[in-house]
Scaffold this active site. Sequence first.
Site, PDB file in Angstrom:
ATOM      1  CG  LEU A 234      -6.263  -9.188  -4.375  1.00 41.40           C
ATOM      2  CD1 LEU A 234      -6.307  -9.561  -5.839  1.00 41.40           C
ATOM      3  CD2 LEU A 234      -6.802 -10.364  -3.547  1.00 41.40           C
ATOM      4  CG  HIS A 235      -3.802  -2.717  -5.512  1.00 40.85           C
ATOM      5  ND1 HIS A 235      -2.714  -3.341  -6.053  1.00 40.85           N
ATOM      6  CD2 HIS A 235      -3.965  -1.580  -6.219  1.00 40.85           C
ATOM      7  CE1 HIS A 235      -2.245  -2.623  -7.041  1.00 40.85           C
ATOM      8  NE2 HIS A 235      -2.985  -1.543  -7.187  1.00 40.85           N
ATOM      9  NE  ARG A 236      -4.200  -2.976 -11.062  1.00 42.24           N
ATOM     10  CZ  ARG A 236      -3.574  -1.831 -11.279  1.00 42.24           C
ATOM     11  NH1 ARG A 236      -4.253  -0.710 -11.379  1.00 42.24           N
ATOM     12  NH2 ARG A 236      -2.281  -1.790 -11.390  1.00 42.24           N
ATOM     13  NE  ARG A 269      -9.266   0.097  -4.328  1.00 47.21           N
ATOM     14  CZ  ARG A 269     -10.355   0.798  -4.648  1.00 47.21           C
ATOM     15  NH1 ARG A 269     -11.552   0.273  -4.504  1.00 47.21           N
ATOM     16  NH2 ARG A 269     -10.251   2.019  -5.111  1.00 47.21           N
ATOM     17  CG  ASP A 310      -4.604  -7.008  -8.290  1.00 45.78           C
ATOM     18  OD1 ASP A 310      -3.664  -6.525  -7.634  1.00 45.78           O
ATOM     19  OD2 ASP A 310      -5.788  -6.992  -7.895  1.00 45.78           O
TER      20      ASP A 310
END
Length: 391
Positions: A234-236, A269, A310
């Site tokens: 998950l990083h978007r 992030r 993502d």
Amino acid sequence: MPSKDSFMKIVTIVGARPQFVKAGAVNRAIEQLNKRGKRIREIWVHTGQHYDYLMNKVFFEELKLPKPDYHLGVGSGSHGRQTGLILERIEVVLQKEKPEVVMVYGDTNSTMAGALAAAKLRIPVAHVEAGLRSYNQNMPEEINRLLTDHLSALLFCPTTQSVRNLLKEGIKDGETQIVKKVGDVMYDSILYYSKIAERKSSILKDLGLLTPNSAGAIQESPLHRTPNYYLATLHRAENTDDPKRLKSILEALNKIAEKTPVILPLHPRTKKMMKVYRFFSKFKNIRLIEPVSYLDMLQLEKKAKAILTDSGGVQKESYWFGVLCFTLREETEWVETIKSKWNSLVGTKAERIVKKVRHMEVRGRYLKRHGLFGDGKAGQKIVRILMRHFG
Ligand code: UD1
Ligand code: UDP
């Protein structure tokens, strides 16, 4: 006619994690051709967009990537600042090196800034992973893709759909631009590294994902057939920087993890935003770990029961390993993985994500895969085309 000492000079621009994997595949192809007597000089420029050891150096070590000839040290910052710094610093390098062509990869700020700097200096830009579109301009990556493609002289497309997307925007193979479907360089990479990962990675053992067999010896639980964990990434920005969305996704992972372990290697992030929103103490079931190296990631992907992500790259790797993927977004540029039913868009609402995963557990999977991303020789094809034009 080129003199005996002449060579084709390429400047390769990298900066973010997925670009190390992608540029690595082309670098291997260049090295092979050089061994057979070709004269290609590749200069690596690292923008410094990613800098933590586990986001950066570990890839150079594991994939034996060349040490960057230039490091621009831009680090993190707002889009404007990061892009601006890359532009300013890369211009000096390009003016000094005067390459025949500048290679950029994917859709990050490093990609777009590198392409813009080169195009303004009238140096041809070659874009690897051209033509991808999500048609969602809320994603910074979509803006980067659009601009990069329109600035590029050579567009290397991974799929038929990406060639079609370019055509819709008036970009086609012809006199002014070269558009070629070559396959996906990330596929080259997993074909090359997945056997090495089997041998070298101990991540499954390190995370305790191996179970004792009846004789008491530790072995891989029959993971190949009955895997016992989910892998998530998950990083978007649109997911991590919106507290509601991030919470909802983490709630889903936490719920799924009540029954089956969920391993989440945490992108910096996401880590940063989880700290800001004080989420760390809330989702105790999820197994949060540091980002993992590429070889470890391949092992984790290959043996997972399914993947929730993502990430662009991880959606494809999931397909290549024949592992079902649930994409935590409303749209994807990798539409082929959806059409083939190996991937489904489950969005970001907790209930829907959990429902889809539970449904899969009951339904199982009986799907076929087709060679939608080339034959694992995209790197070689790219270098041959470059040789034809600049060699
Ligand atoms: C970038 C790309 C994205 C790509 C992703 C791959 C852009 C706009 N985004 O997103 O397309 O999918 O890389 O992983 O180019 N940070 C660290 N250490 C690092 C790197 C980042 O702590 O080594 C933290 C910083 O707080 C930084 C944040 O992560 O502000 C985001 O980094 P950034 O490079 O801006 O974007 P990514 O989310 O990594
Ligand atoms: N990856 C990795 N370790 C991790 C997460 C991802 O090696 O902890 C690899 C992954 O296998 C893929 C690439 O990084 O090859 C994808 O990068 P990312 O998800 O950061 O970016 P995206 O593909 O979304 O641009």
